[in-house]
Design a protein around this motif. Structure first.
Motif, PDB file in Angstrom:
ATOM      1  N   VAL A  38       0.800  -1.187   0.026  1.00 35.41           N
ATOM      2  CA  VAL A  38       0.113  -0.083   0.016  1.00 35.41           C
ATOM      3  C   VAL A  38       0.937   1.122   0.079  1.00 35.41           C
ATOM      4  CG1 VAL A  38      -1.757   1.126   1.144  1.00 35.41           C
ATOM      5  CG2 VAL A  38      -1.924  -1.193   1.171  1.00 35.41           C
ATOM      6  N   GLY A  39       1.865   1.183   0.767  1.00 30.37           N
ATOM      7  CA  GLY A  39       3.175   2.012   0.687  1.00 30.37           C
ATOM      8  C   GLY A  39       3.537   2.629  -0.269  1.00 30.37           C
ATOM      9  N   ALA A  40       3.860   1.471  -1.454  1.00 25.20           N
ATOM     10  CA  ALA A  40       4.533   1.403  -2.518  1.00 25.20           C
ATOM     11  C   ALA A  40       3.785   2.363  -3.570  1.00 25.20           C
ATOM     12  CB  ALA A  40       5.027   0.228  -3.087  1.00 25.20           C
ATOM     13  N   LEU A  41       2.029   1.673  -3.298  1.00 28.63           N
ATOM     14  CA  LEU A  41       1.249   2.539  -4.449  1.00 28.63           C
ATOM     15  C   LEU A  41       1.141   4.031  -3.933  1.00 28.63           C
ATOM     16  CD1 LEU A  41      -1.423  -0.191  -4.298  1.00 28.63           C
ATOM     17  CD2 LEU A  41       0.012   0.419  -6.284  1.00 28.63           C
ATOM     18  N   VAL A  42       0.952   4.347  -2.502  1.00 25.43           N
ATOM     19  CA  VAL A  42       0.842   5.672  -2.251  1.00 25.43           C
ATOM     20  C   VAL A  42       2.112   6.399  -2.529  1.00 25.43           C
ATOM     21  CG1 VAL A  42       0.889   7.031  -0.138  1.00 25.43           C
ATOM     22  CG2 VAL A  42      -0.828   5.415  -0.335  1.00 25.43           C
ATOM     23  N   GLY A  43       3.362   5.949  -2.489  1.00 26.67           N
ATOM     24  CA  GLY A  43       4.386   6.511  -2.805  1.00 26.67           C
ATOM     25  C   GLY A  43       4.529   6.819  -4.546  1.00 26.67           C
ATOM     26  N   GLY A  44       4.281   6.009  -5.082  1.00 27.56           N
ATOM     27  CA  GLY A  44       4.355   5.916  -6.384  1.00 27.56           C
ATOM     28  C   GLY A  44       3.275   6.980  -6.918  1.00 27.56           C
ATOM     29  N   TRP A  45       2.196   7.114  -6.310  1.00 27.01           N
ATOM     30  CA  TRP A  45       1.185   8.066  -6.809  1.00 27.01           C
ATOM     31  C   TRP A  45       1.543   9.486  -6.587  1.00 27.01           C
ATOM     32  CZ3 TRP A  45      -2.253  11.165  -3.333  1.00 27.01           C
ATOM     33  CH2 TRP A  45      -3.188  11.641  -4.178  1.00 27.01           C
ATOM     34  N   LEU A  46       2.057   9.701  -5.450  1.00 24.32           N
ATOM     35  CA  LEU A  46       2.669  10.925  -4.759  1.00 24.32           C
ATOM     36  C   LEU A  46       3.862  11.485  -5.624  1.00 24.32           C
ATOM     37  CD1 LEU A  46       2.268  10.863  -0.722  1.00 24.32           C
ATOM     38  CD2 LEU A  46       0.995  12.194  -2.487  1.00 24.32           C
ATOM     39  N   GLY A  47       4.746  10.270  -5.952  1.00 24.74           N
ATOM     40  CA  GLY A  47       6.026  10.719  -6.578  1.00 24.74           C
ATOM     41  C   GLY A  47       5.531  11.203  -7.919  1.00 24.74           C
ATOM     42  N   GLY A  48       4.537  10.508  -8.618  1.00 20.55           N
ATOM     43  CA  GLY A  48       4.173  10.971  -9.963  1.00 20.55           C
ATOM     44  C   GLY A  48       3.315  12.102  -9.926  1.00 20.55           C
ATOM     45  N   LEU A  49       2.597  12.485  -8.835  1.00 17.48           N
ATOM     46  CA  LEU A  49       2.024  13.977  -8.874  1.00 17.48           C
ATOM     47  C   LEU A  49       3.221  14.948  -8.567  1.00 17.48           C
ATOM     48  CD1 LEU A  49      -1.235  13.459  -6.553  1.00 17.48           C
ATOM     49  CD2 LEU A  49      -0.896  14.134  -8.866  1.00 17.48           C
ATOM     50  N   ILE A  50       3.960  14.755  -7.449  1.00 19.69           N
ATOM     51  CA  ILE A  50       5.061  15.877  -7.139  1.00 19.69           C
ATOM     52  C   ILE A  50       6.178  16.159  -7.934  1.00 19.69           C
ATOM     53  CG2 ILE A  50       6.414  16.590  -5.286  1.00 19.69           C
ATOM     54  CD1 ILE A  50       4.322  15.360  -3.389  1.00 19.69           C
ATOM     55  N   PHE A  51       6.977  14.801  -8.284  1.00 19.30           N
ATOM     56  CA  PHE A  51       8.132  14.989  -8.977  1.00 19.30           C
ATOM     57  C   PHE A  51       8.065  14.357 -10.386  1.00 19.30           C
ATOM     58  CE2 PHE A  51       9.235  13.898  -4.410  1.00 19.30           C
ATOM     59  CZ  PHE A  51       9.606  15.299  -4.054  1.00 19.30           C
ATOM     60  N   GLY A  52       6.854  13.675 -10.844  1.00 24.68           N
ATOM     61  CA  GLY A  52       6.940  13.267 -12.080  1.00 24.68           C
ATOM     62  C   GLY A  52       7.449  11.913 -12.321  1.00 24.68           C
ATOM     63  N   GLU A  53       7.980  11.323 -11.195  1.00 24.93           N
ATOM     64  CA  GLU A  53       8.625  10.075 -11.106  1.00 24.93           C
ATOM     65  C   GLU A  53       7.628   9.183 -10.184  1.00 24.93           C
ATOM     66  OE1 GLU A  53      11.326   8.758 -12.153  1.00 24.93           O
ATOM     67  OE2 GLU A  53      12.036  10.615 -13.146  1.00 24.93           O
ATOM     68  N   GLY A  54       7.500   7.789 -10.748  1.00 22.91           N
ATOM     69  CA  GLY A  54       6.648   6.996 -10.097  1.00 22.91           C
ATOM     70  C   GLY A  54       7.464   5.664 -10.033  1.00 22.91           C
ATOM     71  N   ILE A  55       6.678   4.644  -9.919  1.00 22.63           N
ATOM     72  CA  ILE A  55       7.195   3.149  -9.875  1.00 22.63           C
ATOM     73  C   ILE A  55       7.238   2.684 -11.138  1.00 22.63           C
ATOM     74  CG2 ILE A  55       6.811   0.951  -8.764  1.00 22.63           C
ATOM     75  CD1 ILE A  55       6.013   2.462  -6.284  1.00 22.63           C
ATOM     76  N   GLY A  56       8.462   2.683 -11.501  1.00 19.87           N
ATOM     77  CA  GLY A  56       8.595   1.968 -12.905  1.00 19.87           C
ATOM     78  C   GLY A  56       9.274   0.620 -13.031  1.00 19.87           C
ATOM     79  N   SER A  57      10.606   0.784 -12.489  1.00 11.90           N
ATOM     80  CA  SER A  57      11.496  -0.045 -12.706  1.00 11.90           C
ATOM     81  C   SER A  57      11.801  -0.723 -11.114  1.00 11.90           C
ATOM     82  CB  SER A  57      12.979   0.125 -13.529  1.00 11.90           C
ATOM     83  OG  SER A  57      13.884  -0.787 -13.315  1.00 11.90           O
TER      84      SER A  57
END
Length: 90
Positions: A38-57
């Motif tokens: 769940v944290g990885a999902l939240v972190g990927g979502w927030l990272g995509g919103l704030i920094f333009g980086e998500g969970i990719g590789s």
């Protein structure tokens, strides 16, 4: 990322988040896995919103930072939710 890689990422990120936060958190391996995913999902979502980086590789530093940061957030929220259910002894 595949499902197995996502579960491994969540488990490791959840364990790192538990190690970073002070105090004793409840939950065993399954709770750590669930909070980590769940944290990885939240972190990927927030990272995509704030920094333009998500969970990719799986081997990307930004993926790990987003997952660990999200796991810390989820663990803090979980601690607040479960900590309020304790009754005070008079």
């Amino acid at each position: 990322m595949g499902v197995i890689a996502y579960l491994v990422l969540g488990l490791i990120a959840g364990a790192i988040a538990k190690a970073i936060l002070p105090g004793r958190q409840r939950g065993g391996l399954i709770a750590t896995l669930i909070l980590g995913v769940v944290g990885a999902l939240v972190g990927g979502w927030l990272g995509g919103l704030i920094f333009g980086e998500g969970i990719g590789s799986f081997f990307s530093l930004s993926t790990w930072l987003c997952a660990i940061g999200g796991s810390i957030i989820v663990l803090l929220v979980w601690g607040l939710l479960t900590g309020r259910t304790r009754t005070a002894k008079a």
